[in-house]
Design a protein around this motif. Structure first.
Motif, PDB file in Angstrom:
ATOM      1  N   TYR A  24       0.834  -1.206   0.000  1.00 22.88           N
ATOM      2  CA  TYR A  24       0.000   0.000   0.000  1.00 22.88           C
ATOM      3  C   TYR A  24       0.865   1.251   0.000  1.00 22.88           C
ATOM      4  N   LEU A  25       1.902   1.278   0.822  1.00 20.02           N
ATOM      5  CA  LEU A  25       2.778   2.446   0.887  1.00 20.02           C
ATOM      6  C   LEU A  25       3.531   2.646  -0.425  1.00 20.02           C
ATOM      7  N   ARG A  26       3.973   1.562  -1.042  1.00 20.99           N
ATOM      8  CA  ARG A  26       4.656   1.698  -2.329  1.00 20.99           C
ATOM      9  C   ARG A  26       3.718   2.257  -3.386  1.00 20.99           C
ATOM     10  N   ALA A  27       2.465   1.803  -3.378  1.00 17.42           N
ATOM     11  CA  ALA A  27       1.499   2.296  -4.356  1.00 17.42           C
ATOM     12  C   ALA A  27       1.215   3.783  -4.148  1.00 17.42           C
ATOM     13  N   GLN A  28       1.067   4.205  -2.899  1.00 14.43           N
ATOM     14  CA  GLN A  28       0.811   5.618  -2.632  1.00 14.43           C
ATOM     15  C   GLN A  28       2.027   6.479  -2.971  1.00 14.43           C
ATOM     16  N   ALA A  29       3.224   5.963  -2.717  1.00 15.31           N
ATOM     17  CA  ALA A  29       4.433   6.704  -3.081  1.00 15.31           C
ATOM     18  C   ALA A  29       4.540   6.862  -4.591  1.00 15.31           C
ATOM     19  N   THR A  30       4.167   5.823  -5.322  1.00 19.12           N
ATOM     20  CA  THR A  30       4.177   5.908  -6.780  1.00 19.12           C
ATOM     21  C   THR A  30       3.174   6.946  -7.273  1.00 19.12           C
ATOM     22  N   GLU A  31       1.989   6.981  -6.660  1.00 23.23           N
ATOM     23  CA  GLU A  31       0.994   7.991  -7.028  1.00 23.23           C
ATOM     24  C   GLU A  31       1.504   9.394  -6.724  1.00 23.23           C
ATOM     25  N   PHE A  32       2.214   9.543  -5.628  1.00 24.56           N
ATOM     26  CA  PHE A  32       2.780  10.836  -5.270  1.00 24.56           C
ATOM     27  C   PHE A  32       3.771  11.305  -6.327  1.00 24.56           C
ATOM     28  N   LEU A  33       4.668  10.427  -6.737  1.00 21.90           N
ATOM     29  CA  LEU A  33       5.668  10.791  -7.739  1.00 21.90           C
ATOM     30  C   LEU A  33       5.021  11.074  -9.092  1.00 21.90           C
ATOM     31  N   LEU A  36       3.477  14.480  -8.864  1.00 22.24           N
ATOM     32  CA  LEU A  36       4.513  15.513  -8.872  1.00 22.24           C
ATOM     33  C   LEU A  36       5.022  15.776 -10.292  1.00 22.24           C
ATOM     34  N   ARG A  37       5.216  14.724 -11.039  1.00 21.67           N
ATOM     35  CA  ARG A  37       5.660  14.891 -12.421  1.00 21.67           C
ATOM     36  C   ARG A  37       4.593  15.618 -13.247  1.00 21.67           C
ATOM     37  N   LEU A  38       3.331  15.248 -13.051  1.00 21.67           N
ATOM     38  CA  LEU A  38       2.243  15.912 -13.777  1.00 21.67           C
ATOM     39  C   LEU A  38       2.139  17.381 -13.379  1.00 21.67           C
ATOM     40  N   HIS A  39       2.352  17.674 -12.121  1.00 23.58           N
ATOM     41  CA  HIS A  39       2.272  19.058 -11.658  1.00 23.58           C
ATOM     42  C   HIS A  39       3.350  19.910 -12.311  1.00 23.58           C
ATOM     43  N   ARG A  40       4.530  19.368 -12.470  1.00 26.22           N
ATOM     44  CA  ARG A  40       5.609  20.120 -13.102  1.00 26.22           C
ATOM     45  C   ARG A  40       5.392  20.258 -14.600  1.00 26.22           C
ATOM     46  N   ALA A  56      -3.325  17.885 -10.160  1.00 26.77           N
ATOM     47  CA  ALA A  56      -2.088  17.250  -9.726  1.00 26.77           C
ATOM     48  C   ALA A  56      -1.768  17.603  -8.282  1.00 26.77           C
ATOM     49  N   ALA A  57      -1.979  18.865  -7.902  1.00 23.59           N
ATOM     50  CA  ALA A  57      -1.752  19.262  -6.510  1.00 23.59           C
ATOM     51  C   ALA A  57      -2.712  18.538  -5.576  1.00 23.59           C
ATOM     52  N   ARG A  58      -3.945  18.333  -6.019  1.00 25.92           N
ATOM     53  CA  ARG A  58      -4.898  17.587  -5.202  1.00 25.92           C
ATOM     54  C   ARG A  58      -4.453  16.132  -5.054  1.00 25.92           C
ATOM     55  N   ALA A  59      -3.908  15.549  -6.111  1.00 25.79           N
ATOM     56  CA  ALA A  59      -3.409  14.180  -6.023  1.00 25.79           C
ATOM     57  C   ALA A  59      -2.198  14.088  -5.101  1.00 25.79           C
ATOM     58  N   ALA A 237       6.964  26.490  -1.316  1.00 27.43           N
ATOM     59  CA  ALA A 237       7.168  25.202  -0.655  1.00 27.43           C
ATOM     60  C   ALA A 237       7.600  24.130  -1.652  1.00 27.43           C
ATOM     61  N   LEU A 238       6.965  24.112  -2.821  1.00 24.54           N
ATOM     62  CA  LEU A 238       7.302  23.093  -3.813  1.00 24.54           C
ATOM     63  C   LEU A 238       8.690  23.298  -4.416  1.00 24.54           C
TER      64      LEU A 238
END
Length: 412
Positions: A24-33, A36-40, A56-59, A237-238
């Motif tokens: 679960y943590l690996r999946a959430q970390a992948t979603e975070f990354l 982040l890529r989409l936000h940039r 993307a910020a909401r995700a 912050a980002l």
């Protein structure tokens, strides 16, 4: 055949071990990354980000909340130093990214409430925004910040505004008659196609309409300024080294979860049940009998006081909202993609979200009413708006009570 779901409080249910937590943590970390890529890529650092960057910020917030919640609920199974170091950073990031959206939603909520209460055909900010002669404009009063002189204005606003409205009406009639060079005449009847004449508005509704435009303009200036500052804070912050450290930790988490040596074979059910028990205890401590009353005078009086501190009655409800979120995320860890929909939890969460939004909107209205040198009609409208939002708070508490006391229907 209906799918059988695990019950975190059932000791005979199939075991869910630390390996599920790591997945679960690996999946959430992948979603975070990925967010982040989409936000940039979508111009998240621009002054006015696109809709994709907002999503993307909401995700990012969504993944950060779930990782932080899992580290809190299942912390005995994770490396203590690592989890205690990254959890506050995730909370900081989630809170920073949430502020801009919160201010925008708060402003929209307050303007719609003013529109509903005043009965105007246009939103308050679409009406005139110039203060009456002899009063300070709303734009000039914002720069002075908040003060403690708004309480007296709120107390005297109703009587002052009624007198002002009546005298203004008489002056307008007299001026119009002099300009026409004739004596005052009775108002013509409405055309036949207009239907029966509408009843004259009550004095309270008239006074509220007078101040709604100024109150809306004041709120829009204050909350738009706060939203702009929140946007700048989020961009800073980002781009900070603090955020880059968080992103580096999340990147490592996507491939390697720092579990304790015994965690892979340890069951998650006791820890998930403990999270549910904390939620149940917090709900049991809530003043649900008070929430059953349609009007909580004590809450309204405190909100109009000059003390800008958070409302003491709201804190236990905000805590229950956080514990309910922890319980929901613990269920996601246990069930994974097959998490069943608990209608009771969903309705309770929606009621608590409404409670938070209304309480923060009421606080914003009270803060605006403390602005020095505002017109009595403006203070009157803000006082009515504050009372309306406190009523929304009580309604949300009652809705939570009704939803929480419903028995969970189990599907065979």
């Amino acid at each position: 055949m209906a799918q059988q779901h695990l019950d975190p409080t059932d000791p005979t249910a199939g075991a869910v071990t630390g390996d599920a937590l790591a997945g679960y943590l690996r999946a959430q970390a992948t979603e975070f990354l990925r967010a982040l890529r989409l936000h940039r890529e979508t111009g998240g650092h621009a002054p006015n980000g696109s809709e994709e960057s907002v999503d993307a910020a909401r995700a990012l917030r969504r993944s950060a909340r779930r990782i932080s919640a899992s580290l809190h609920t299942f912390r005995p199974l994770l490396d203590t130093d690592w989890s205690e170091a990254i959890r506050p950073e995730l909370a900081w990031l989630s809170g920073t990214l949430a502020m801009e959206h919160a201010y925008a939603a708060r402003l929209e909520r307050l303007l719609l409430a003013l529109h509903r209460l005043s009965g105007a055909t246009a939103l308050p900010t679409q009406l005139g925004t110039t203060d009456a002669p002899g009063t300070a404009s709303t734009g000039g009063s914002i720069g002075g910040g908040s003060g403690g002189g708004g309480s007296a204005e709120l107390a005297d606003a109703a009587a002052s505004t009624r007198a002002d409205a009546a005298s203004a009406g008489r002056a307008n009639v007299a001026a119009g008659s002099r300009a026409a060079g004739a004596a005052p005449v009775a108002q013509k009847a409405a055309p036949s196609h207009a239907g029966p004449p509408s009843p004259s508005p009550t004095p309270e509704r008239g006074n509220l309409t007078v101040g709604a435009a100024k109150a809306g303009a004041l709120l829009e200036r204050q909350l738009t300024l706060a939203r702009t500052r929140a946007h700048s804070t989020a961009l800073q912050a980002l781009g900070s080294s603090r955020f880059h450290a968080v992103a580096d930790n999340i990147a490592v988490l996507a491939s390697e979860v720092p579990l304790t040596p015994t965690a892979p074979n340890a069951t998650l059910h006791p820890l998930a049940a403990a999270a549910e028990e904390r939620l149940t205890d917090a709900v049991a401590a809530l003043p649900l009998l008070t929430a059953g009353h349609p009007y909580n005078a004590e809450a309204l009086i405190h909100g109009l006081s000059p003390d800008p501190a958070p409302h003491p009655q709201d804190a236990p409800w905000h805590q229950v909202r956080l514990l309910l979120r922890l319980h929901r995320y613990a269920r996601e860890v246990l069930y994974g993609d097959n998490t069943p929909v608990d209608v009771r939890l969903l309705a309770a969460g929606q009621a608590l979200n409404r409670h938070r939004d209304a309480s923060e909107a009421a606080a914003a209205a009270a803060q605006a009413a403390r602005t020095p040198r505002i017109a009595p009609a403006t203070a009157y409208a803000l006082g009515v708006l504050h009372a309306d939002q406190r009523h929304e708070v009580e309604a949300a508490r009652f809705a939570f009570q009704q939803s929480w006391q419903k028995q969970t229907v189990s599907t065979p």
